[in-house]
Design an enzyme around this catalytic site. Structure first.
Site, PDB file in Angstrom:
ATOM      1  N   ARG A  72       6.124  -8.370  14.879  1.00 37.06           N
ATOM      2  CA  ARG A  72       4.691  -8.928  15.095  1.00 37.06           C
ATOM      3  C   ARG A  72       4.419 -10.388  15.542  1.00 37.06           C
ATOM      4  O   ARG A  72       4.956 -11.235  14.769  1.00 37.06           O
ATOM      5  CB  ARG A  72       3.972  -8.313  14.051  1.00 37.06           C
ATOM      6  CG  ARG A  72       2.181  -8.419  14.086  1.00 37.06           C
ATOM      7  CD  ARG A  72       1.518  -7.585  13.093  1.00 37.06           C
ATOM      8  NE  ARG A  72       0.271  -7.218  14.107  1.00 37.06           N
ATOM      9  CZ  ARG A  72      -0.789  -7.182  13.165  1.00 37.06           C
ATOM     10  NH1 ARG A  72      -1.100  -7.367  11.991  1.00 37.06           N
ATOM     11  NH2 ARG A  72      -1.856  -6.651  13.806  1.00 37.06           N
ATOM     12  N   GLN A 132       6.843  -3.436   6.603  1.00 38.35           N
ATOM     13  CA  GLN A 132       6.261  -4.914   7.046  1.00 38.35           C
ATOM     14  C   GLN A 132       7.380  -5.762   6.030  1.00 38.35           C
ATOM     15  O   GLN A 132       6.919  -5.994   5.104  1.00 38.35           O
ATOM     16  CB  GLN A 132       5.228  -5.211   7.457  1.00 38.35           C
ATOM     17  CG  GLN A 132       4.906  -6.729   8.333  1.00 38.35           C
ATOM     18  CD  GLN A 132       3.535  -6.973   8.496  1.00 38.35           C
ATOM     19  OE1 GLN A 132       2.937  -7.184   7.328  1.00 38.35           O
ATOM     20  NE2 GLN A 132       3.173  -7.172   9.647  1.00 38.35           N
ATOM     21  N   TYR A 144       2.561 -17.310   8.526  1.00 36.78           N
ATOM     22  CA  TYR A 144       3.751 -16.950   7.639  1.00 36.78           C
ATOM     23  C   TYR A 144       5.039 -17.660   8.084  1.00 36.78           C
ATOM     24  O   TYR A 144       4.946 -18.318   9.255  1.00 36.78           O
ATOM     25  CB  TYR A 144       3.790 -15.542   7.118  1.00 36.78           C
ATOM     26  CG  TYR A 144       2.486 -15.172   6.702  1.00 36.78           C
ATOM     27  CD1 TYR A 144       1.748 -15.671   5.580  1.00 36.78           C
ATOM     28  CD2 TYR A 144       1.663 -14.037   7.201  1.00 36.78           C
ATOM     29  CE1 TYR A 144       0.295 -15.341   5.262  1.00 36.78           C
ATOM     30  CE2 TYR A 144       0.637 -13.462   6.774  1.00 36.78           C
ATOM     31  CZ  TYR A 144      -0.196 -13.966   5.555  1.00 36.78           C
ATOM     32  OH  TYR A 144      -1.269 -13.778   5.196  1.00 36.78           O
ATOM     33  N   GLY A 175      -6.762  -0.632  12.270  1.00 39.61           N
ATOM     34  CA  GLY A 175      -6.612  -1.340  11.243  1.00 39.61           C
ATOM     35  C   GLY A 175      -7.818  -1.135  10.169  1.00 39.61           C
ATOM     36  O   GLY A 175      -8.072  -0.009   9.553  1.00 39.61           O
ATOM     37  N   ARG A 176      -8.886  -1.884  10.130  1.00 39.42           N
ATOM     38  CA  ARG A 176     -10.198  -1.785   9.564  1.00 39.42           C
ATOM     39  C   ARG A 176     -10.803  -0.498   9.868  1.00 39.42           C
ATOM     40  O   ARG A 176     -11.254   0.297   8.815  1.00 39.42           O
ATOM     41  CB  ARG A 176     -11.294  -2.777   9.715  1.00 39.42           C
ATOM     42  CG  ARG A 176     -10.696  -3.972   9.468  1.00 39.42           C
ATOM     43  CD  ARG A 176     -11.658  -5.618  10.024  1.00 39.42           C
ATOM     44  NE  ARG A 176     -11.174  -5.623  11.546  1.00 39.42           N
ATOM     45  CZ  ARG A 176     -11.993  -6.455  12.512  1.00 39.42           C
ATOM     46  NH1 ARG A 176     -12.578  -7.105  11.743  1.00 39.42           N
ATOM     47  NH2 ARG A 176     -11.505  -6.375  13.747  1.00 39.42           N
TER      48      ARG A 176
END
Length: 374
Positions: free
Chosen positions: A228, A105, A176, A320-321
């Site tokens: 993304r 990424q 971002y 993810g988690r």
């Protein structure tokens, strides 16, 4: 024996470039705060990825910064310079050795970068607008610097190719730099990179074009390019779900290998800009209309939940988690041991789960982020 209901998770998927994933389960990109201060990957980071790369079809790494002034986190690994290629190579080969495709990424933190991590403490963004709740105002990039930034995304892609990654994911989400150019909150420019919604698409789409150009020039093997994005912003002004559908429509025509939404909850409803009778996922899939594979994500823990997510028309589902808590998630589903899948963690689990120290501290000390049981 695997439960027949879970079969859809284990169908392979072919990208248009010829690359194939062995299943539909993806490790979502998550910052782990474990790289060395010089930007090289650490042993504990490698161990963390190796532990989670055996079952999934594809691992999307934590983000890497494309220029020195884009470093968004302590312990983030660097991609801004050719000296980082050996570090990249180590990460890519450790993931691939376990059987998953390795996707890097790529990102720039923009105004989100901590001042102590960027040269001269100077943060940059689309415009000189501080993020809400911050007293640090970034410097607006000049038009020339924006062009250089686009090139920098391409250069980091070249490094990823040379290091043996299977692809890159352009990080246009979560506040971002690419997100900042798309947002009317952070982008108040009056040149070709800002103003109208259409002009705010210029930078994200130019990054896509540059990355694809580099892939065409340098990749000898099929190489994945994903993107993304976030569905909408909380701030006013901020982009709405309707604005994002314009972006997604443009991205779906770009010949990307996949689009990847950033959501905390797969089943969440839109906030504004569209009628809230439908889910965000429904709007996104309707807009994409099978033009490009789509990765859904957000609080998916059990194989039942993952299959349900795929049933919406999502091509892949990212965990993810859940993969932090249960590195053997895929294997347990395949072996019919889904009842043994961990969906919580205890304060004693760090060593067993191979989680780097700083990430572990963040997990234990951030109430509500992970279901931590004593």
């Amino acid at each position: 024996m695997m439960n027949e209901n879970f079969k859809p998770l284990f169908e392979s998927i072919d990208f248009k470039n010829g690359l194939q994933l062995k299943n539909r389960v993806v490790m979502a990109p998550m910052t782990n705060f474990a790289s060395h201060p010089d930007g090289t990957v650490s042993d504990e980071e490698i161990a963390y990825y190796e532990r989670r790369s055996k079952g999934v079809g594809m691992v999307i790494t934590a983000c890497t910064y494309v220029t020195a002034n884009g470093k968004g986190f302590h312990g983030e690994f660097g991609g801004h310079d050719d000296s980082m290629i050996p570090s990249f190579r180590r990460l890519a080969s450790s993931i691939k050795a376990k059987g998953a495709k390795a996707v890097l990424q790529i990102f720039h933190g923009g105004r989100e970068c901590p001042t102590e991590l960027v040269p001269n403490g100077e943060t940059v963004s689309a415009s000189a607008v501080a993020k809400e709740g911050s007293d640090v105002t970034p410097r607006a990039l000049t038009e020339n610097e924006v062009e250089e930034m686009i090139t920098a995304f391409g250069e980091t892609t070249r490094r990823a190719i040379e290091a043996g990654f299977d692809g890159v994911e352009i990080h246009g989400a979560n506040g971002y730099l690419i997100h900042q150019f798309f947002s009317p909150h952070s982008n108040r420019r009056e040149d070709r990179f800002g103003g109208s919604l259409e002009k705010r698409l210029t930078f994200p789409l130019a990054v896509v074009d540059e990355v694809q150009k580099v892939v065409n020039a340098h990749a000898k093997e099929p190489f994945i390019v994903g993107y993304r994005f976030s569905p909408e912003e909380e701030t006013t002004p901020g982009f709405t779900m309707a604005d994002t559908l314009v972006l997604v429509d443009a991205l779906a025509d770009k010949g990307l290998d996949y689009l990847h939404v950033s959501l905390m909850d797969f089943w969440s409803e839109p906030r504004r800009g569209v009628d809230t009778t439908k889910l965000r996922i429904e709007y996104l899939l309707e807009t994409i209309g099978n033009r490009v594979p789509f990765i859904g994500v957000g609080s998916i823990h059990t194989p039942e939940e993952a299959v349900k997510a795929l049933s919406t028309g999502s091509s892949m589902v990212a965990l993810g988690r859940e993969l932090i808590m249960e590195p053997d998630w895929v294997e347990k589903v395949v072996e019919g041991k889904e009842a043994e899948i961990a969906t919580t963690l205890s304060k004693k689990d760090q060593e067993k789960l191979i989680i780097p120290d700083y990430l572990w501290q963040a997990i234990i000390n951030s109430p509500g982020w992970f279901p931590v049981v004593d």
